[in-house]
Enzyme design. Structure first.
Site, PDB file in Angstrom:
ATOM      1  N   LYS A 175     -51.615 -20.705  -4.843  1.00 30.09           N
ATOM      2  CA  LYS A 175     -51.343 -19.323  -4.436  1.00 30.09           C
ATOM      3  C   LYS A 175     -51.834 -18.406  -5.541  1.00 30.09           C
ATOM      4  O   LYS A 175     -51.865 -18.784  -6.710  1.00 30.09           O
ATOM      5  CB  LYS A 175     -49.837 -19.129  -4.250  1.00 30.09           C
TER       6      LYS A 175
HETATM    7  N1  LIG Z   1     -50.873 -13.694   6.420  1.00 33.50           N
HETATM    8  C1  LIG Z   1     -50.633 -14.988   6.608  1.00 33.50           C
HETATM    9  O1  LIG Z   1     -51.450 -15.701   7.211  1.00 33.50           O
HETATM   10  C2  LIG Z   1     -49.372 -15.603   6.122  1.00 33.50           C
HETATM   11  C3  LIG Z   1     -48.344 -14.859   5.603  1.00 33.50           C
HETATM   12  N2  LIG Z   1     -47.158 -15.468   5.281  1.00 33.50           N
HETATM   13  C4  LIG Z   1     -46.045 -14.704   4.751  1.00 33.50           C
HETATM   14  O2  LIG Z   1     -45.618 -13.743   5.705  1.00 33.50           O
HETATM   15  C5  LIG Z   1     -45.115 -12.588   5.027  1.00 33.50           C
HETATM   16  C6  LIG Z   1     -45.865 -11.361   5.528  1.00 33.50           C
HETATM   17  O3  LIG Z   1     -47.250 -11.531   5.254  1.00 33.50           O
HETATM   18  P1  LIG Z   1     -48.358 -10.631   5.970  1.00 33.50           P
HETATM   19  O4  LIG Z   1     -47.888 -10.232   7.310  1.00 33.50           O
HETATM   20  O5  LIG Z   1     -49.633 -11.343   5.809  1.00 33.50           O
HETATM   21  O6  LIG Z   1     -48.391  -9.371   5.022  1.00 33.50           O
HETATM   22  P2  LIG Z   1     -48.851  -7.875   5.378  1.00 33.50           P
HETATM   23  O7  LIG Z   1     -49.185  -7.255   4.082  1.00 33.50           O
HETATM   24  O8  LIG Z   1     -49.860  -7.877   6.475  1.00 33.50           O
HETATM   25  O9  LIG Z   1     -47.511  -7.231   5.961  1.00 33.50           O
HETATM   26  C7  LIG Z   1     -46.345  -7.146   5.222  1.00 33.50           C
HETATM   27  C8  LIG Z   1     -45.352  -6.322   6.004  1.00 33.50           C
HETATM   28  O10 LIG Z   1     -44.112  -6.282   5.300  1.00 33.50           O
HETATM   29  C9  LIG Z   1     -43.673  -4.937   5.252  1.00 33.50           C
HETATM   30  N3  LIG Z   1     -42.784  -4.739   4.124  1.00 33.50           N
HETATM   31  C10 LIG Z   1     -43.069  -4.725   2.804  1.00 33.50           C
HETATM   32  N4  LIG Z   1     -41.957  -4.470   2.097  1.00 33.50           N
HETATM   33  C11 LIG Z   1     -40.964  -4.341   3.000  1.00 33.50           C
HETATM   34  C12 LIG Z   1     -39.585  -4.066   2.901  1.00 33.50           C
HETATM   35  N5  LIG Z   1     -39.003  -3.866   1.716  1.00 33.50           N
HETATM   36  N6  LIG Z   1     -38.842  -4.000   4.045  1.00 33.50           N
HETATM   37  C13 LIG Z   1     -39.428  -4.176   5.255  1.00 33.50           C
HETATM   38  N7  LIG Z   1     -40.729  -4.438   5.407  1.00 33.50           N
HETATM   39  C14 LIG Z   1     -41.482  -4.515   4.295  1.00 33.50           C
HETATM   40  C15 LIG Z   1     -44.956  -4.129   5.153  1.00 33.50           C
HETATM   41  O11 LIG Z   1     -44.753  -2.767   5.480  1.00 33.50           O
HETATM   42  C16 LIG Z   1     -45.796  -4.864   6.178  1.00 33.50           C
HETATM   43  O12 LIG Z   1     -45.464  -4.445   7.476  1.00 33.50           O
HETATM   44  C17 LIG Z   1     -45.257 -12.881   3.546  1.00 33.50           C
HETATM   45  O13 LIG Z   1     -44.058 -13.444   3.074  1.00 33.50           O
HETATM   46  C18 LIG Z   1     -46.377 -13.898   3.503  1.00 33.50           C
HETATM   47  O14 LIG Z   1     -46.325 -14.702   2.345  1.00 33.50           O
HETATM   48  C19 LIG Z   1     -46.961 -16.803   5.465  1.00 33.50           C
HETATM   49  C20 LIG Z   1     -47.959 -17.584   5.962  1.00 33.50           C
HETATM   50  C21 LIG Z   1     -49.264 -17.073   6.247  1.00 33.50           C
HETATM   51  O1  LIG Z   2     -54.269 -19.665   5.196  1.00 33.69           O
HETATM   52  C1  LIG Z   2     -54.078 -20.089   4.076  1.00 33.69           C
HETATM   53  O2  LIG Z   2     -54.861 -20.782   3.466  1.00 33.69           O
HETATM   54  C2  LIG Z   2     -52.808 -19.805   3.308  1.00 33.69           C
HETATM   55  C3  LIG Z   2     -51.790 -18.969   3.993  1.00 33.69           C
HETATM   56  C4  LIG Z   2     -50.657 -18.744   3.040  1.00 33.69           C
HETATM   57  O3  LIG Z   2     -50.831 -18.187   1.977  1.00 33.69           O
HETATM   58  C5  LIG Z   2     -49.335 -19.216   3.388  1.00 33.69           C
HETATM   59  O4  LIG Z   2     -49.192 -20.043   4.288  1.00 33.69           O
HETATM   60  O5  LIG Z   2     -48.365 -18.787   2.744  1.00 33.69           O
END
Ligand SMILES: NC(=O)C1=CN([C@@H]2O[C@H](COP(=O)(O)OP(=O)(O)OC[C@H]3O[C@@H](n4cnc5c(N)ncnc54)[C@H](O)[C@@H]3O)[C@@H](O)[C@H]2O)C=CC1
Ligand SMILES: O=C(O)CCC(=O)C(=O)O
Length: 411
Positions: A102
């Site tokens: 990561k």
């Molecule tokens: N993007 C991916 O493919 C993956 C993401 N994740 C996890 O999912 C989670 C979200 O990731 P993404 O959607 O990619 O990020 P993103 O950056 O696209 O979205 C994050 C969201 O969280 C909101 N946010 C931030 N602080 C906040 C708070 N204090 N209260 C409420 N909402 C808040 C933001 O406004 C935004 O809507 C993270 O924990 C990430 O590690 C896990 C696996 C894969």
């Molecule tokens: O798509 C990936 O390689 C990693 C996604 C990721 O950061 C996660 O699963 O938390």
């Protein structure tokens, strides 16, 4: 408890259940490599600004290390370490041939212009390009980063190593990204939720959902749940929270967010206190934002019957204990959000093959992997008489331990 202490604790509990040798346990905990780099860029106004970037490569026993890059003000070495370790167990739970890594940069992407973000991403890539690669470590998007960020990394990396689409996943489709990757984490969350609910004779249709975070994961999970007849009754993001007991029209909320950049002033719902969201009455709570949001302060007040951990590490161990005692069923992050990295794997495979799959195939394979992983976790739960979290940890840790031993760890 910070994210690293919590992750180490879960690993050790799993290791004890599996009866792992203490030297092997220690070796599996220590990261393969930790990288910390200084990234200085000129801001648009001509001043210089410095940021700290991290990449933690946790383990590569099962294959190249894999994991996202996060841009967030709270990125710190312990958190990146914990998230890298979670990736090792997650790729093993999903049974894809990767280890875990990561990365992150301590910055607020909302305060940086697009060109500042591009410069920062390019400088970070210049500092780590020798340590990542198609068969060593393959980054992807995470919080605060997206397909555009991956395009800049690909471009910068390719200046040193020649055109290498498979060095990152989650790329734009025009640069070799996979159909279905953008939606994959949210879609995987939905497949995982369906597998869990089926165990209780339930389905998404008609159930009530509360979703924290409306970025990549939260918005796709909300959209797909809404399409399947689930009632999303409250949603929040960094700008605020909105509720509607009859179910929010997610396509309208997406349009509103696109137009205003915020969840505020949405006409088809009432605004609510974002702190109240996690303890709002519902059947299923899906945290899709930050880690540690369920903790000793709010766990006792959670009313959901099921928690699907779409975010990484949303539940700290104290909350885990309180929630389990209350009978709340928690589907752990290293399974629930594995759809993203699974389709990243499909993207990498397509890049290496030089062949593009259609979206139907991507989604069908994703469903197969998510369903199989759920059954494997349940088997571990039966074998070790443990929670779903320990079922997932024992499944992942056991696979990594076996690979490590087979490679000659004892020699
Ligand atoms: N993007 C991916 O493919 C993956 C993401 N994740 C996890 O999912 C989670 C979200 O990731 P993404 O959607 O990619 O990020 P993103 O950056 O696209 O979205 C994050 C969201 O969280 C909101 N946010 C931030 N602080 C906040 C708070 N204090 N209260 C409420 N909402 C808040 C933001 O406004 C935004 O809507 C993270 O924990 C990430 O590690 C896990 C696996 C894969
Ligand atoms: O798509 C990936 O390689 C990693 C996604 C990721 O950061 C996660 O699963 O938390």
């Amino acid at each position: 408890m910070n994210a690293l202490a919590a992750t180490n604790r879960n690993f050790r509990l799993a290791s004890r259940l599996l009866g792992l040798d203490s030297k092997l346990e220690k070796s599996l905990l220590i990261p393969f490599r930790e990288i910390k780099v200084e990234c200085t860029i000129p801001k648009d106004d001509g001043t210089l600004a410095s940021y700290v970037g991290f990449r933690v490569q946790h383990d590569n026993a099962r294959g190249p290390m894999k994991g996202g890059i996060r841009y967030h003000p709270e990125v710190d070495p312990d958190e990146v370490n914990a998230l890298a370790q979670l990736m090792t167990w997650k790729t093993a739970v999903a049974d894809i041939p990767y280890g875990g890594a990561k990365g992150g940069i301590g910055c607020n992407p909302r305060d940086l212009s697009k060109s500042e973000l591009e410069r920062l991403t390019r400088v970070f890539t210049q500092k780590i390009h020798d340590l990542i690669g198609i068969h060593t470590d393959v980054p992807a998007p995470d919080m605060g980063t997206n397909a555009q960020t991956m395009a800049w990394i690909l471009d910068e990396y390719s200046k040193f190593h020649g055109h290498s689409p498979a060095v990152v996943t989650g790329k734009p489709i025009d640069l070799g990204g996979s159909l279905g990757r953008e939606a994959a984490t949210g879609r995987g969350v939905v497949y995982a939720t369906e597998a869990l609910l089926a165990e209780y004779g339930k389905s998404i249709k008609g159930m009530t959902f509360v979703i924290q975070g409306f970025g990549n994961v939260g918005s796709w999970a909300s959209r797909l749940i809404h399409e399947k007849g689930g009632k999303v009754i409250a949603v929040s993001d960094i700008t605020g929270a909105v509720k509607n007991p009859n179910g929010i029209d997610i396509s309208e909320l997406l349009k509103h967010k696109e137009a205003t950049g915020s969840l505020k002033s949405f006409s088809d719902g009432d605004s609510m206190d974002p702190n109240e969201l996690l303890v709002h009455e519902c059947d299923v709570l899906i945290p899709c934002a930050l880690g540690g949001v369920l903790n000793r302060e709010n766990a006792a007040d959670v009313k959901a019957k099921f928690i699907i951990e779409a975010a990484n590490h949303p539940t700290d161990p104290e909350a885990d204990e309180v929630l389990s005692k209350k009978g709340v069923i928690i589907l752990p992050d290293i399974y629930a959000n594995a759809g993203g990295v699974t389709v990243s794997y499909f993207e990498w495979v397509q890049n290496i093959q030089g062949f593009m799959w259609d979206e139907e195939r991507v989604n069908m394979e994703l469903k197969k992997y998510m369903t199989q992983a759920f059954h494997n976790i349940k088997n571990m739960c039966q074998t070790h008489d443990c929670s779903l979290r320990m079922g997932a940890f024992t499944l992942g840790v056991n696979r990594v331990a076996r690979a490590t031993i087979l490679r000659g760890w004892e020699a």
